[in-house]
Scaffold this active site. Sequence first.
Site, PDB file in Angstrom:
ATOM      1  N   ASN A   7       0.856  -1.185   0.000  1.00 22.04           N
ATOM      2  CA  ASN A   7       0.000   0.000   0.000  1.00 22.04           C
ATOM      3  C   ASN A   7       0.898   1.244   0.000  1.00 22.04           C
ATOM      4  O   ASN A   7       1.730   1.410   0.908  1.00 22.04           O
ATOM      5  CB  ASN A   7      -0.884  -0.044   1.258  1.00 22.04           C
ATOM      6  N   HIS A  10       1.022   6.105   2.039  1.00 21.09           N
ATOM      7  CA  HIS A  10       1.804   7.006   2.886  1.00 21.09           C
ATOM      8  C   HIS A  10       2.975   7.660   2.165  1.00 21.09           C
ATOM      9  O   HIS A  10       3.562   8.610   2.682  1.00 21.09           O
ATOM     10  CB  HIS A  10       2.204   6.312   4.186  1.00 21.09           C
ATOM     11  N   HIS A  43      -5.731   3.623  -1.330  1.00 25.08           N
ATOM     12  CA  HIS A  43      -7.051   3.976  -0.810  1.00 25.08           C
ATOM     13  C   HIS A  43      -7.348   5.404  -1.260  1.00 25.08           C
ATOM     14  O   HIS A  43      -6.674   6.339  -0.826  1.00 25.08           O
ATOM     15  CB  HIS A  43      -7.028   3.878   0.725  1.00 25.08           C
ATOM     16  N   ARG A  45      -9.410   8.205  -0.701  1.00 23.22           N
ATOM     17  CA  ARG A  45     -10.359   8.617   0.339  1.00 23.22           C
ATOM     18  C   ARG A  45     -11.191   9.784  -0.150  1.00 23.22           C
ATOM     19  O   ARG A  45     -10.749  10.572  -0.991  1.00 23.22           O
ATOM     20  CB  ARG A  45      -9.606   9.012   1.621  1.00 23.22           C
ATOM     21  N   ARG A  49      -6.898  12.890   1.207  1.00 22.41           N
ATOM     22  CA  ARG A  49      -5.792  13.331   2.063  1.00 22.41           C
ATOM     23  C   ARG A  49      -4.432  12.813   1.594  1.00 22.41           C
ATOM     24  O   ARG A  49      -3.407  13.373   1.923  1.00 22.41           O
ATOM     25  CB  ARG A  49      -6.030  12.940   3.517  1.00 22.41           C
ATOM     26  N   GLU A  70      -8.781   0.440  -2.602  1.00 20.84           N
ATOM     27  CA  GLU A  70      -9.621   0.468  -1.400  1.00 20.84           C
ATOM     28  C   GLU A  70     -10.527   1.681  -1.501  1.00 20.84           C
ATOM     29  O   GLU A  70     -10.059   2.781  -1.825  1.00 20.84           O
ATOM     30  CB  GLU A  70      -8.761   0.653  -0.151  1.00 20.84           C
ATOM     31  N   THR A 101      -8.174   3.557   8.586  1.00 18.64           N
ATOM     32  CA  THR A 101      -9.402   2.774   8.669  1.00 18.64           C
ATOM     33  C   THR A 101      -9.471   2.105  10.042  1.00 18.64           C
ATOM     34  O   THR A 101      -8.537   1.414  10.445  1.00 18.64           O
ATOM     35  CB  THR A 101      -9.408   1.694   7.560  1.00 18.64           C
ATOM     36  N   GLU A 151     -11.032  -9.304   3.162  1.00 20.48           N
ATOM     37  CA  GLU A 151      -9.734  -8.953   3.740  1.00 20.48           C
ATOM     38  C   GLU A 151      -9.958  -8.882   5.241  1.00 20.48           C
ATOM     39  O   GLU A 151     -10.759  -8.076   5.716  1.00 20.48           O
ATOM     40  CB  GLU A 151      -9.213  -7.611   3.215  1.00 20.48           C
ATOM     41  N   HIS A 191      -3.702  -4.596   7.821  1.00 17.61           N
ATOM     42  CA  HIS A 191      -3.850  -3.465   8.725  1.00 17.61           C
ATOM     43  C   HIS A 191      -2.955  -3.629   9.952  1.00 17.61           C
ATOM     44  O   HIS A 191      -3.143  -4.557  10.731  1.00 17.61           O
ATOM     45  CB  HIS A 191      -5.297  -3.233   9.175  1.00 17.61           C
TER      46      HIS A 191
HETATM   47  N1  PXP Z   1      -5.978  -2.925   4.497  1.00 14.83           N
HETATM   48  C1  PXP Z   1      -6.889  -1.936   4.625  1.00 14.83           C
HETATM   49  C2  PXP Z   1      -8.307  -2.240   4.291  1.00 14.83           C
HETATM   50  C3  PXP Z   1      -6.519  -0.652   5.035  1.00 14.83           C
HETATM   51  O1  PXP Z   1      -7.446   0.319   5.149  1.00 14.83           O
HETATM   52  C4  PXP Z   1      -5.158  -0.387   5.300  1.00 14.83           C
HETATM   53  C5  PXP Z   1      -4.742   0.995   5.690  1.00 14.83           C
HETATM   54  O2  PXP Z   1      -4.826   1.825   4.599  1.00 14.83           O
HETATM   55  C6  PXP Z   1      -4.246  -1.436   5.136  1.00 14.83           C
HETATM   56  C7  PXP Z   1      -4.676  -2.701   4.764  1.00 14.83           C
HETATM   57  C8  PXP Z   1      -2.785  -1.244   5.384  1.00 14.83           C
HETATM   58  O3  PXP Z   1      -2.583  -0.952   6.725  1.00 14.83           O
HETATM   59  P1  PXP Z   1      -1.142  -0.477   7.211  1.00 14.83           P
HETATM   60  O4  PXP Z   1      -0.868   0.825   6.527  1.00 14.83           O
HETATM   61  O5  PXP Z   1      -1.295  -0.366   8.683  1.00 14.83           O
HETATM   62  O6  PXP Z   1      -0.181  -1.554   6.797  1.00 14.83           O
END
Ligand code: PXP
Length: 247
Positions: A7, A10, A43, A45, A49, A70, A101, A151, A191
């Site tokens: 992901n 960030h 994601h 949003r 952001r 996402e 999330t 998931e 997550h």
């Molecule tokens: N899965 C989902 C559905 C999420 O919302 C997130 C956070 O964006 C992640 C996985 C990844 O989480 P993390 O950034 O804590 O690894």
Amino acid sequence: MAKLAVNVDHVATVRQARRAEEPDPVTAAALAELAGAQGIVVHLREDRRHIQERDLNLLRQTVKTKLNLEMAASQEMLKIGLSVKPDMVTLVPERREELTTEGGLEVQLNRETLKKYVRLFKDADITVSLFINPDLDQVKAAQWVEADYIEVHTGPFCEAMTLSERQEEFDRIQNAVKLAHKVGLGVNAGHGLDYRNIGWLADIAEIEEFSIGYAIVARAVLVGFERAVREMVELISWGAAWRRTGL
Ligand code: PXP
């Protein structure tokens, strides 16, 4: 062995902190793929952001593995999802004031609406996953709405403060994963996963893919993106050996 989907939200968070052009999540996605990631997750949003529509459009053109979008189950996102056509959409709950999330989707209570969203995406040949807590009723509801995947939300497992709490959360995840697999749902998980806790989950055979963002981006700032991704791929492959070595 489970796959790693990275992901890159960030990376965009850092860029948006200055409303600048760098670092570019599209470049990060390409580096992640070169380092062995088998999927890219973003994601988009409602408040934009971090990830912007520009990122999503470019990622759709450049991701060579699998693009997982996402998104909240809203009319606006449905329109974007159907026009961008990612390989997979993962429906997540979204609240503006949350930092990330916070919980899984309440599938049971929203089953009629979610079933419509699932159908519309499936009709467009987009695989649909639902982000849910490791709860057997939610798994059954995901099956009822005819999702392709779930998931499993691993947040509470990752935040466990003691070994017994962690074991309890691990058992909940394992039970949900086994039921999902039994009823024919594909299973991803994510997550809060990081370099220390991934070993616990990496040898649950039914988990096809881990979706990991924050821990990889945080490490990448210090050691570089490719190394951060490679190290996570390695830990997933060593899963069984690392499991339960402690918190
Ligand atoms: N899965 C989902 C559905 C999420 O919302 C997130 C956070 O964006 C992640 C996985 C990844 O989480 P993390 O950034 O804590 O690894």
